[in-house]
Enzyme design. Structure first.
Site, PDB file in Angstrom:
ATOM      1  N   GLY D 148      35.975  35.407  47.469  1.00 44.95           N
ATOM      2  CA  GLY D 148      35.244  34.847  46.350  1.00 44.95           C
ATOM      3  C   GLY D 148      33.947  35.611  46.115  1.00 44.95           C
ATOM      4  O   GLY D 148      33.484  36.377  46.962  1.00 44.95           O
ATOM      5  N   CYS D 149      33.368  35.404  44.949  1.00 40.85           N
ATOM      6  CA  CYS D 149      32.168  36.151  44.588  1.00 40.85           C
ATOM      7  C   CYS D 149      30.984  35.754  45.468  1.00 40.85           C
ATOM      8  O   CYS D 149      30.308  36.612  46.035  1.00 40.85           O
ATOM      9  CB  CYS D 149      31.857  35.958  43.104  1.00 40.85           C
ATOM     10  SG  CYS D 149      31.873  34.230  42.563  1.00 40.85           S
ATOM     11  N   TYR D 150      30.734  34.444  45.586  1.00 40.67           N
ATOM     12  CA  TYR D 150      29.628  34.013  46.447  1.00 40.67           C
ATOM     13  C   TYR D 150      29.847  34.436  47.898  1.00 40.67           C
ATOM     14  O   TYR D 150      28.935  34.943  48.554  1.00 40.67           O
ATOM     15  CB  TYR D 150      29.445  32.494  46.385  1.00 40.67           C
ATOM     16  CG  TYR D 150      28.831  31.956  45.123  1.00 40.67           C
ATOM     17  CD1 TYR D 150      27.578  32.384  44.687  1.00 40.67           C
ATOM     18  CD2 TYR D 150      29.472  30.983  44.368  1.00 40.67           C
ATOM     19  CE1 TYR D 150      26.994  31.855  43.533  1.00 40.67           C
ATOM     20  CE2 TYR D 150      28.901  30.446  43.218  1.00 40.67           C
ATOM     21  CZ  TYR D 150      27.666  30.885  42.802  1.00 40.67           C
ATOM     22  OH  TYR D 150      27.097  30.364  41.680  1.00 40.67           O
ATOM     23  N   ALA D 153      28.929  38.195  48.530  1.00 40.02           N
ATOM     24  CA  ALA D 153      27.490  38.465  48.620  1.00 40.02           C
ATOM     25  C   ALA D 153      26.902  37.875  49.896  1.00 40.02           C
ATOM     26  O   ALA D 153      26.071  38.499  50.570  1.00 40.02           O
ATOM     27  CB  ALA D 153      26.774  37.898  47.387  1.00 40.02           C
TER      28      ALA D 153
END
Lengths: 345, 345, 345, 345
Positions: D148-150, D153
């Protein structure tokens, strides 16, 4: 009718004072001063004021200000109080300073601002103007240190907790996000549209000058030293602050009890709105208004509480709270001229 | 105290009426209705109204509306007037319709909107509510067709010219730009943030339904048929319209004389501000206010006049003008509750 | 491998050249110069280049540039060509100037820019670098006047019409809209986020310096004098230009015939994409790419044609077209290193 | 040449795959499928692809996909994997799933997603595709759960710390901020421009489905259970994530030693860039690129470390990392087709 002077006409907090005071039934702006714009019509600087304000911007002259006004708003960047506040006080006029010069004792000011502090006797007269918490002192003040934008959002969110002893004092982290108008109207590379738009960043990480201001007021209410981690971020929007505050709650504090705490503490406070369970404030929901909206979430998995608070940085975070303090200082209802519906969308 | 009902609570013009009427000293909102939100607290739909409005949204019931209110604002998308306006009028309540259903005769409505028009007798009762130009008729109206957002900006810019015969009637081009709130609160791919942000586009080129509305009112004042080229564009911002209007001026019209024309026509009109030479309006300079700001530039190289006008599409372009019309219809000063300083920045 | 130097490293067109040339298989950046940033690592100025470029910014030294590079890009604001272009040419290096200094004859330059023009012999060597139209001259040029951003979008939209004589030459109006990066990276009040965001305005109405540039190139292709009305507007976005161009078509030009004209003129031109009927370009659809997208609408009601063209002002409107010209000047395929998918959304 | 199929053509991650694969020298898109857009030209859905892609969108047919392609990207919202992944695997094609269905064990998936999990045997085949950390497993995988994107990061920011045991495991707070494209292209009230623009908010506070994904991977590398506080926020921008991560460092970890840790861990990892002391990443500095930029600040006053990491949510947070995984799975250099200069501004 209370007569007010605005010192610093061309900045965003100055112009916001003109917007707010225009609808105030018992106060008027009798004088507008500014160094760079002296001699111009205010409408030359701000065409949106055409047919509303006719003033000519005047040079800053403390004696003349004291003759024309009962209360002066100092709406200039930090670093200018020494030049003008002592002279204003000497001339007998009460002052509300929207800058940061009067909010810290000399040593902390020197450390965090890197500038020379105001004379100690002036700083000592200053009352910290967080309206909901220090109303009694504000009432009798001659000189108000109007709170910073981040401290306003943060303190309204955290003070109930530290007052009640509901939170571990060394567990506080404030992750704050602000619109760009907080940086003022000065031209700077970092405030250019093309640098800010479609961009998100932190800045002054662990070094922002609002950190000691927050800590000092928390400590004052808590009765003990409190150190916080504070990270400001820049949001690609003009107005608004959201402070996301984290802390470990102490044994026995349930979500229900925490909600009761907030509603009790802010009962009768017209500008603080506590959101119901599961509802969190958005900055747009307070835009243009003097509200501070607060929401709570206690995570049972981690025992950590998240408190979210939203303000319009130019209103409750600056000019609106300054008018609120004016109201308190002059014995008017705190809300006079300030109750309005946020502009949504 | 004038009692008003807002039909269509969950849209942007409905919510803007709640914002504007809250500060109106002589009008109040006694009823809020909405189909999709009936039964909910208005603050569930719009948390920014917490502690300001307590209403529960009700289902639309013309008879009950007529009992509770003196004037009803119809704040729904176009296409709903037939369902409700006749029943409201029958029940004796005056109506201000913010949608487009009453602004055009049946044939033009059918062509440009692609929907069935309202009954002819209803359409004929409707007075076009461009406040500055048709005040006399508005005063006595039972039914107001509140102007569209683009037509408001365009007509206030162009009517002085066509009235004075200062411009070649076949030379008019209107290049208009609007913020996204003009599309309403309905969910649609084209209104998504990621589609609009960092983007600029024209839409409905030569096919926008506001074209005949503009032409019809220009023709009415000019006393002759007028056809315009009209191009709407979508700006990545929430509020604001700027209309850039072009036309060939006739012999003898200098910039000076044109400026005099505008200041004369709008003398005493509180909401139209004519900018001095060389100064052009920006949408932010009217945000949140009912102003329409107008600037002029005559290009001697081409003999072409450029008229720029800026409004807040949700205020002067919709809900603000609706309240202005309410004021006129009820004999109050036109500006009652509406004078405010634009929110800048 | 073609060696290139970029003069003016810290501006947006300079940085965009670094982005585009990084993916160019046959060109490299051997030198980066800048006055204010000389001596710094380029990554200190632009952290986004970390681990991509290692250069140190050097002071501007024409002789050294000529030693290090085959072609120099001058990526500075207008007004600097005289200082540096003659010296570069003397040292035998070819130059592509992205500023406006070489695009106009001396008298027009003086009138519209208010600055001293470059020496006449330098200006006369300059070839106007609108790649799709003047390829033959560009091929052999030692000095390119790279077109302005507005002229690029406007000329690609209008030149087919004036070449074919399809349009009344005195009927042309160009209503253009640009993102803020077009103003460059200089700090200025009007480029601040809080001034631009949620705002839309026209500027330099009838006075923009790109007006004579557009007229001159239209006249050259038309073979007759052409005067246009040109209005630039500022859009709250970083990148992109949309030009909405209006003109009266002459007898016999149907929408079908106009569409054929455009597809014929731009057949084989990889960077100009003609949209099918009823489809209009949006700026986001060309972001980051060297495309110019064009759409047409002929309004039978008015006999007026609307041509819409969209570019990324920093690519096709500046650095991308400069690389395209580099390709042409060095005999490479025009598209070398430049074909990429626009970044959407 | 590797043949790829994109399942889910009309969403943002699908379109981003088309952008990235266009520049890939060793991979091509041989098939594009989509349910709602089947039968349309891809350029009808996305005009920005005109003259770049000619594909017709096809209906989803696993057998045909397996014939046409070597690797399939599943670029659909979470909840669709069960329908299609088993059939693809049965047909012998390798799959990279950009949705969330394969990232969690069944019980956690059911709790946090509120949907039925994929069959256990399918989930067990899935390799978590955080390229920099699990390269060996990715190399041999038939099925990738693209992160996932979160989590991307967050994990790139925190994994060095938990691996080295530098941080108190119960002290981790992740305050994350995302652009709106992370919500996809589905129409929803909360994604409307007028709701998001000039607004900042938290959402799914303590309830976001990326929380267990983060915890699970932290625990795997740490070798112990880790629970984090995770707060996602919505930024008024299209692309970009900034994760601000907080934790208490253990005795002996100085800023210098922490910096060494990060540079060691990410030595040779082309897409992770560690910023020098006092320099913090901004989302615009990675826009359009596959970079993850990381900055560190250790506050001696509080003993708390702040790690900031920035990615483009559609590139490193989705499609870019998917292509990176494709490279790893096919034995190509990890950076093939992916090295590009971020688009700034």
């Amino acid at each position: 009718m209370i007569r007010t002077a605005i010192i610093g006409a061309s900045g965003y907090t100055g112009i916001e004072l003109l917007r707010l005071l225009h609808r105030h039934p018992q106060a008027e702006v009798t004088m507008v001063t500014g160094d760079s714009t002296a001699g111009k019509q205010i409408t030359e600087v701000y065409p949106h004021l055409q047919e509303i304000y006719q003033q000519t911007v005047e040079a800053v002259d403390p004696q003349r200000i004291a003759e024309q006004a009962d209360i002066a708003f100092l709406a200039m960047p930090s670093g200018h109080a020494t030049e003008i506040v002592p002279a204003l006080l000497t001339n007998g006029i009460r002052v509300i300073d929207l800058g940061g010069d009067l909010r810290l004792p000399a040593d902390l000011y020197r450390t965090w601002y890197g500038k020379n502090p105001v004379p100690a006797d002036v700083q000592q007269q200053a009352v910290y103007g967080l309206s909901e918490w220090f109303c009694d002192e504000i009432q009798n003040a001659r000189l108000i240190a109007n709170p910073g934008c981040y401290p306003t959002a943060t303190l309204l969110a955290l003070l109930p907790l530290v007052k009640a002893g509901a939170i571990e004092p060394d567990s506080i982290i404030v992750d704050a996000k602000s619109g760009v108008s907080g940086a003022g109207r000065g031209v700077a590379l970092g405030s250019l549209f093309s640098e800010v738009n479609e961009n998100f960043k932190a800045y002054k990480v662990n070094q922002h000058q609002h950190t000691p201001e927050i800590e000092q007021q928390l400590a004052r209410v808590a009765g003990e030293q409190i150190t916080v981690t504070f990270t400001p971020h820049l949001v690609p929007m003009t107005r608004g602050i959201l402070a996301t505050c984290y802390g470990k709650v102490k044994e026995g504090w349930t979500q229900r009890r925490l909600m009761d705490l907030y509603t009790d503490v802010y009962a009768g406070k017209s500008f603080v709105r506590i959101r119901p369970f599961g509802n969190y404030p958005q900055t747009k929901e307070v835009t243009g208004s003097n509200f501070c909206d607060i929401g709570l979430s206690l995570d049972e998995r981690t025992g950590r509480l998240t408190v979210l608070s939203a303000i319009d940085n130019l209103v409750k975070g600056a000019s609106g709270q300054a008018v609120q303090n004016l109201n308190i200082m002059t014995g008017m209802p705190e809300t006079e001229g300030l109750l309005s519906v946020p502009m949504y969308p």
